[in-house]
Design an enzyme around this catalytic site. Structure first.
Site, PDB file in Angstrom:
ATOM      1  CE  LYS A 197     -10.439   7.793 -18.718  1.00  0.00           C
ATOM      2  NZ  LYS A 197     -10.297   8.100 -17.336  1.00  0.00           N
TER       3      LYS A 197
ATOM      4  NE  ARG B  73      -3.255   0.053   2.984  1.00  0.00           N
ATOM      5  CZ  ARG B  73      -2.819   0.117   4.262  1.00  0.00           C
ATOM      6  NH1 ARG B  73      -2.289   1.234   4.720  1.00  0.00           N
ATOM      7  NH2 ARG B  73      -2.948  -0.904   5.056  1.00  0.00           N
TER       8      ARG B  73
ATOM      9  CG  ASP C 173      -7.016  15.632 -14.617  1.00  0.00           C
ATOM     10  OD1 ASP C 173      -6.370  15.061 -15.518  1.00  0.00           O
ATOM     11  OD2 ASP C 173      -7.992  15.106 -14.050  1.00  0.00           O
TER      12      ASP C 173
ATOM     13  CE1 TYR D 108     -15.328  11.337 -15.822  1.00  0.00           C
ATOM     14  CE2 TYR D 108     -14.168  11.268 -13.725  1.00  0.00           C
ATOM     15  CZ  TYR D 108     -14.991  10.673 -14.666  1.00  0.00           C
ATOM     16  OH  TYR D 108     -15.484   9.422 -14.438  1.00  0.00           O
TER      17      TYR D 108
HETATM   18  C1  4LM Z   1     -14.213   9.924 -19.127  1.00  0.00           C
HETATM   19  N1  4LM Z   1     -12.685  10.216 -17.303  1.00  0.00           N
HETATM   20  O1  4LM Z   1     -14.106  11.153 -19.311  1.00  0.00           O
HETATM   21  P1  4LM Z   1     -10.396   7.264 -13.472  1.00  0.00           P
HETATM   22  N2  4LM Z   1      -9.494  13.120 -14.775  1.00  0.00           N
HETATM   23  C2  4LM Z   1      -9.994  13.222 -16.010  1.00  0.00           C
HETATM   24  C3  4LM Z   1     -10.825  12.219 -16.524  1.00  0.00           C
HETATM   25  O2  4LM Z   1     -11.293  12.355 -17.766  1.00  0.00           O
HETATM   26  C4  4LM Z   1     -11.130  11.101 -15.704  1.00  0.00           C
HETATM   27  C5  4LM Z   1     -10.594  11.035 -14.418  1.00  0.00           C
HETATM   28  C6  4LM Z   1      -9.766  12.057 -13.984  1.00  0.00           C
HETATM   29  C7  4LM Z   1     -13.615   9.384 -17.878  1.00  0.00           C
HETATM   30  C8  4LM Z   1     -13.987   8.193 -17.304  1.00  0.00           C
HETATM   31  C9  4LM Z   1     -15.194   7.422 -17.597  1.00  0.00           C
HETATM   32  C10 4LM Z   1      -9.670  14.428 -16.840  1.00  0.00           C
HETATM   33  C11 4LM Z   1     -12.027  10.075 -16.189  1.00  0.00           C
HETATM   34  C12 4LM Z   1     -10.871   9.884 -13.499  1.00  0.00           C
HETATM   35  O3  4LM Z   1     -11.548   6.876 -14.329  1.00  0.00           O
HETATM   36  O4  4LM Z   1     -10.720   7.241 -12.010  1.00  0.00           O
HETATM   37  O5  4LM Z   1      -9.117   6.546 -13.791  1.00  0.00           O
HETATM   38  O6  4LM Z   1     -10.040   8.810 -13.839  1.00  0.00           O
HETATM   39  O7  4LM Z   1     -14.736   9.173 -19.954  1.00  0.00           O
END
Ligand code: 4LM
Length: 401
Positions: A214, A64, A189, A117
């Site tokens: 991503k 962890r 981000d 997001y």
């Molecule tokens: C989407 N996005 O947009 P996890 N920061 C950004 C994101 O686009 C996302 C996250 C954090 C999408 C998910 C379904 C700019 C997520 C969150 O999904 O927790 O790895 O990341 O389609």
């Protein structure tokens, strides 16, 4: 291998993404770093164990908090972003929550850009108040609004650029200048760009966050996140935010898959950007399309700013169809090769409808206030042959006429 070679030449991005921090000769010549499937790590003696816990001796203790295979990935990401240290987490939301809960306490305030997001927005709008944390959404494309709002209570300034889903661009250097005059930690981000296209630390950010789910992973087969910044701040987030507040540590196998993804990051981002640029131009010329949001278009009001801080314009496009939401739904259903799914940055081109999917956490009136309509469609341009994508997407648009 470090950031330079034996002749002291600085190494290029792809070379660092493939080699940094690992020498096969250290592990029996194994080309790939070993994966340590171990939740715990043995101590040579009880004294050694307590010294590691006290931070007086180097060494691993428990997955962890850290794992040698994950450390290879963390060191590589730190070098690619130009930070001192990195931490890899179990998801992008894990990276965001571990960072926020480390840096914020009751009575503190976070100022965030108005377009985020959906789950990041919801974390602030619906949940932060439970912990006494205040938030305000600001239009950070107008830095003067941040300048007027920032106060000694502001502990974090947070934005995405390009923003998900509407591709608004934030001037990182201008926001960085404002944050430098205060105690606020400036967090960007960088999921949409990856360090290959944009390195926010060079423009004054203190921390960079990623959803490694991503582009960094790149193959739609894992969930992970990352935080990059100074050693001191990353250590705090590791020992408070991950170890004690969220437990959001990445799995060894997912860390290995991200290392594999990084080997082709540059090639993939080049191709995503080239195809998205072509598609944005082709979409702009189509009669069913009202507006295309892509900073690589010469017609984009953000084009010059984006060119100053991004090396290429990336693989994400948003568009508004003349027929609004109904036309958007019909368009998505008429696609053949392009997959209807959320997420982004995969080899497959993905299309989704933010208002009913990734950004359903915003109320309808909030969506308008925060800068996007219910008709907006988002495309994550994949790695397929461009001509096949064009035929599919333009063909689907033609059915709307
Ligand atoms: C989407 N996005 O947009 P996890 N920061 C950004 C994101 O686009 C996302 C996250 C954090 C999408 C998910 C379904 C700019 C997520 C969150 O999904 O927790 O790895 O990341 O389609």
């Amino acid at each position: 291998m470090s950031a330079s070679n034996t002749r002291n030449q600085p190494l290029g991005f792809a070379t660092r993404a493939i080699h940094h921090g690992y020498d096969p000769l250290d592990y029996h010549g194994s080309l790939n770093p070993p994966v340590f499937f171990s939740s715990t790590f043995a101590f040579g003696s009880s004294d050694e164990g307590s010294a590691r816990f006290a931070g007086e001796a180097q060494g691993y203790v428990y997955h962890r908090v850290g794992n040698p295979g994950v450390s290879v990935l963390e060191n590589r990401l730190a070098v690619l972003e130009g930070g001192e240290a990195a931490l890899v987490t179990s998801s992008g939301m894990g990276a965001i929550t571990a960072t926020f809960w480390t840096l914020l306490g009751a009575g503190d305030e976070i100022l965030a850009d108005k377009t985020l997001y959906g789950c990041t927005f919801s974390l602030l709008q619906h949940h932060a108040q439970k912990f006494g944390i205040k938030h305000r959404f600001i239009d950070m494309s107008k830095p003067s609004e941040l300048e007027a709002a920032i106060s000694p209570r502001t502990k974090i300034v947070f934005c995405e650029t390009p923003a998900n889903p509407n591709m608004r661009i934030i001037d990182l250097a201008a926001i960085g200048d404002i944050c430098r005059k205060s105690d606020a930690v400036f967090i960007v981000d960088n999921t949409y760009c990856t360090p290959y296209l944009q390195r926010p630390l060079e423009f004054g950010a203190d921390l960079v966050i990623h959803s490694a789910t991503k582009y960094l992973g790149g193959h739609g087969d894992l969930l992970a996140g990352a935080v990059v910044g100074s050693q001191e701040m990353v250590d705090r987030i590791r020992f408070e935010g991950i170890k004690e507040l969220t437990g959001a540590m990445v799995s060894s196998f997912d860390a290995f898959l991200i290392l594999r993804g990084l080997k082709t990051l540059q090639l993939r981002m080049d191709r995503h950007s080239q195809s998205a640029q072509k598609l944005a131009v082709d979409l702009e010329g189509h009669g069913a399309v009202d507006e295309v949001f892509y900073p690589g278009l010469a017609s984009s009001p953000d084009h010059e700013l984006a060119a100053r801080q991004m090396d290429q314009f990336g693989g994400m496009i948003a568009l508004e169809l003349k027929g609004g939401l109904e036309a958007g739904r019909a368009f998505m259903d008429a696609l053949d090769i392009v997959t209807s799914a959320v997420s982004l940055g995969d080899a497959e081109t993905l299309v989704q409808h933010p208002a009913s999917m990734t950004h359903v956490t915003y109320a309808p009136e909030e969506r308008i206030k925060h800068g996007f309509t219910d008709g907006l469609i988002r495309i994550s341009v994949g790695l397929e042959d461009y001509e096949d994508l064009r035929t599919d997407i333009i063909g689907a648009l033609d059915t709307l006429a």
